[in-house]
Design an enzyme around this catalytic site. Structure first.
Site, PDB file in Angstrom:
ATOM      1  N   GLU A 433      -1.672   4.087  -8.245  1.00 37.50           N
ATOM      2  CA  GLU A 433      -0.447   4.314  -8.984  1.00 37.50           C
ATOM      3  C   GLU A 433      -0.516   3.591 -10.329  1.00 37.50           C
ATOM      4  O   GLU A 433      -0.773   2.394 -10.398  1.00 37.50           O
ATOM      5  CB  GLU A 433       0.714   3.768  -8.139  1.00 37.50           C
ATOM      6  N   ASP A 506       1.735  -0.112  -5.122  1.00 36.52           N
ATOM      7  CA  ASP A 506       2.373  -1.423  -5.067  1.00 36.52           C
ATOM      8  C   ASP A 506       3.167  -1.587  -3.783  1.00 36.52           C
ATOM      9  O   ASP A 506       3.623  -0.611  -3.192  1.00 36.52           O
ATOM     10  CB  ASP A 506       3.346  -1.582  -6.253  1.00 36.52           C
ATOM     11  N   ASP A 508       6.121  -2.358  -3.421  1.00 35.00           N
ATOM     12  CA  ASP A 508       7.554  -2.379  -3.715  1.00 35.00           C
ATOM     13  C   ASP A 508       8.146  -0.989  -3.487  1.00 35.00           C
ATOM     14  O   ASP A 508       7.477  -0.083  -3.011  1.00 35.00           O
ATOM     15  CB  ASP A 508       7.798  -2.860  -5.152  1.00 35.00           C
ATOM     16  N   ASP A 510       9.158   1.389  -5.564  1.00 37.20           N
ATOM     17  CA  ASP A 510       8.522   2.478  -6.308  1.00 37.20           C
ATOM     18  C   ASP A 510       7.189   2.863  -5.686  1.00 37.20           C
ATOM     19  O   ASP A 510       6.840   4.035  -5.602  1.00 37.20           O
ATOM     20  CB  ASP A 510       8.281   2.061  -7.768  1.00 37.20           C
TER      21      ASP A 510
END
Ligand code: 0RA
Length: 641
Positions: A433, A506, A508, A510
């Site tokens: 990403e 990641d 997180d 997102d």
């Protein structure tokens, strides 16, 4: 053992052997000892209360997960009968207590004495006794005839005789079961997942009209209550809550030869299909004869109508099943006294007669609806025409992509940093990403066998967009060409250029969003890739902990606390918010090096469940989406490579 001459029905010995067998072979009864099996325990107990509701005696079911992960299921049904069982005898020839029969005799269930149930949970049908056998302890409380009774079990064994412990109101009755799953059996570090259970209870409430299901999770102080006056019609409205519908919900209910058939149907402007099938309230995720009946009758009725009214010309081919499925939201629910399922874990209804019944019931009702609502009928046919044309266009677009990717080296995307190895048993593709993380990965990798494809931004949400649009998306195009397999019907595993396809995002929200989108894309358009075990998720560390000469990377908060304890409070703690914060060496050491990394293998089961959840929860609403992603992020199995 069994002494036939004494004519004893040695049920208690059978019970004991049964309990031992369940504990030795949990796989045969609840499908294993993983989290799915754990949830199965809850479903098994709740199914008994649902049976009471289906029989017309129960309107309310309360389920509670307690802080210690014990679970209580309480209903206001008739209550398990108290007193001697009419036929089962113990080793001394004395009648067994009814509650002990229900709770300890494997396969006894609630179906006895004639006045049992019209239909029963069927699939789970292994009985509460299996749950009891797999529980460290279990208690049953019964309200019946003005009395409150209690019986206790340990690892399936009754602890003495059922006792009266109080009174009940005159017209009060019901059964309350509490169990704590046995850690001797469920040895993995697992616990109930609120979201998974919520999903199931919501479905149960939808298909058991009029029952209230309350679910409380005391571990986190959250709760949810479900009651749907409209049953499966409410279900269809719920599924379509963020879609534009083309007509009002068509509902039909009919009993044929003792089999109850119920269906709710509504077309919308969506591009995907949301059809769910249930057999005796169990979500048959692999479909079966009821689903086939529903689909084929809709296709037939729409074709008939379109021909008869000149909406399909002589030269036009009939609509295919795919054409009539686009934008379809439907539930078919059957109640069958003798359901046959393909197997315990594959949830598919097999009774052949059901297909005939459903085809007949749905065909009649939907045919009548089209005749009586010409405006709606026209819109539905127009929708089918559009999707037939779009499918044609998509096929052409897809062929183009495939033809292009055949010219492999020429069309490999510019963003791809390929590896030099060609042996696919060795090669890996990291889908990363963001460009900055992509940069670190390119520098950190072993370029001999690891390729990097950075993806920018959010790729399209595959649920909302049509296939041809998705193929037009540059990020997706790059992905398809890099993999070399083609997609959909033209998928060919032979073309796969990397033996491991690894999603690296990641840790997180997102990151989990993009991971979700990718998983959905793979599940819908390259399911074989998952089936054959080629899709993985990389696990970047959450923290770096350094003290003196020691550096440790840890992957969970639990591990962090443990490590800090080991290294001492003076340890230096760094939290990684994203892959981009790691330098190339760190990324290699922690996440990409085969020696140190942990990869999670994505399984079809996980992906299928995720896809189902995705469809149910996606739409435009943001909150459920977030919730889904967080659930989903964990739905992959640990794999040590
Ligand atoms: C055996 C017979 C009857 C009901 C039940 C079992 C029963 C079992 C469970 C388990 C959870 N909730 C339950 N509710 C009822 C029939 C009782 C009768 O005929 O009165």
């Amino acid at each position: 053992m069994a002494d036939k001459k004494n004519n004893y029905d040695v049920s208690s010995i059978q019970a004991l052997e049964g309990i031992e067998h369940v504990r030795k072979r949990p796989g045969m009864y609840v499908g294993g000892t993983d989290i799915k099996a754990l949830h199965h325990l809850v479903y098994e107990v709740v199914d008994n209360s649902i049976d009471e509701a289906l029989a017309g005696f129960c309107t309310s079911i309360n389920i509670t997960i307690h802080a210690d992960s014990s679970v209580t299921v309480e209903d206001n049904g008739r209550g398990i009968p108290v007193g001697p069982h009419p036929s089962k005898k113990d080793a001394n020839g004395k009648p067994m207590e009814t509650v002990d029969v229900v709770m300890t005799v494997i396969g006894a269930g609630g179906k006895f004495g004639g006045g049992g149930y019209k239909v029963s949970g069927g699939l789970h049908g292994v009985g509460i006794s299996a749950v009891n056998a797999l529980s460290e302890w279990m208690t049953t409380e019964i309200k019946r005839d003005g009395k409150l009774w209690k019986q206790e079990y340990k690892r399936g064994m009754p602890q003495g005789k059922i006792k009266q412990i109080g009174k009940a109101e005159k017209d009060e009755s019901g059964t309350k079961q509490t169990f704590r799953f046995d850690k001797q059996i469920f040895t993995e570090d697992i616990d109930f997942r609120f979201d998974t259970l919520v999903q199931r209870f919501r479905e149960m409430a939808f298909v058991t009209r009029g029952v209230t299901i309350k679910f409380v999770d005391e571990r986190a102080e959250r709760e949810m209550t479900f009651y749907f006056e409209g049953g499966i019609t409410s279900f269809v409205r719920y599924l379509n809550r963020n879609r534009e519908n083309l007509h009002s919900v068509v509902y039909v209910e009919k009993e044929i030869e003792g089999v109850g058939v119920e269906a709710s149907i509504q077309y919308t402007d969506a591009y995907t299909e949301s059809v769910y099938s249930f057999a005796n309230t169990i979500n048959t995720i692999d479909g079966g004869t009821h689903l086939t009946g529903l689909r084929s009758s809709l296709t037939r009725v729409i074709n008939d109508y379109a021909r008869k009214n000149g909406l399909l010309k002589d030269a036009d081919p009939n609509f295919s099943g795919d054409d009539t499925r686009e934008g379809l939201t439907a539930i078919v629910s059957v109640k069958h006294p003798g359901p046959q399922f393909e197997s315990q874990t594959k949830v598919k209804l097999m009774n052949p007669e059901v297909q005939t019944y459903v085809t007949q019931v749905v065909g009649e009702a939907f045919g009548t609806f089209l005749e009586e609502n010409p405006q709606a009928a026209k819109t539905i046919v127009a929708k089918c025409l559009t999707s037939a044309r779009a499918r044609d266009a998509a096929r052409k677009a897809r062929d183009l992509v495939i033809r292009k990717s055949a010219l492999e080296s020429l069309t490999l995307p510019g963003k791809l940093a390929d590896c030099s190895e060609r042996d696919t048993s060795k090669t890996e593709l990291y889908i990363v990403e963001g460009d900055s993380a992509g940069g670190s990965a390119k520098q950190g990798r072993d370029r001999h066998f690891q390729a990097i494809l950075p993806l920018r931004g959010k790729i399209l949400n595959t649920e909302r967009a049509r296939l041809d649009k998705i193929l037009g998306n540059n990020e997706v195009k790059a992905l398809i060409s890099a993999l070399g397999t083609g997609i959909g019907d033209n998928f060919d595993l032979e073309g796969l250029r990397y033996g491991r396809v690894i999603i690296m995002t990641d840790a997180d929200v997102d990151g989990s969003h993009i991971r979700t989108l990718l998983l959905t894309f793979f599940f819908r358009y390259m399911p074989k890739l998952i089936e054959e075990g080629h899709l993985y998720i990389a696990q970047p560390p959450l923290y770096r902990i350094a003290f003196k000469n020691t550096v440790k990377y840890v992957y969970s908060d639990k591990e962090k606390d443990k490590t800090i304890k080991e290294l001492g409070d003076k340890a230096n703690l760094q939290r990684y918010k994203g892959l981009g914060e790691m330098n190339p060496d760190q990324l290699w050491d922690t996440t990409m090096s085969p020696e140190n990394r942990t990869l999670l293998l994505v399984t079809v089961d996980d992906a299928a469940e995720a896809d189902r959840t995705f469809d149910m929860l996606m739409g435009d609403a943001v909150d459920p989406r977030k919730k889904f992603i967080q659930t989903h992020a964990k739905s992959v199995r640990n794999l040590d490579v």
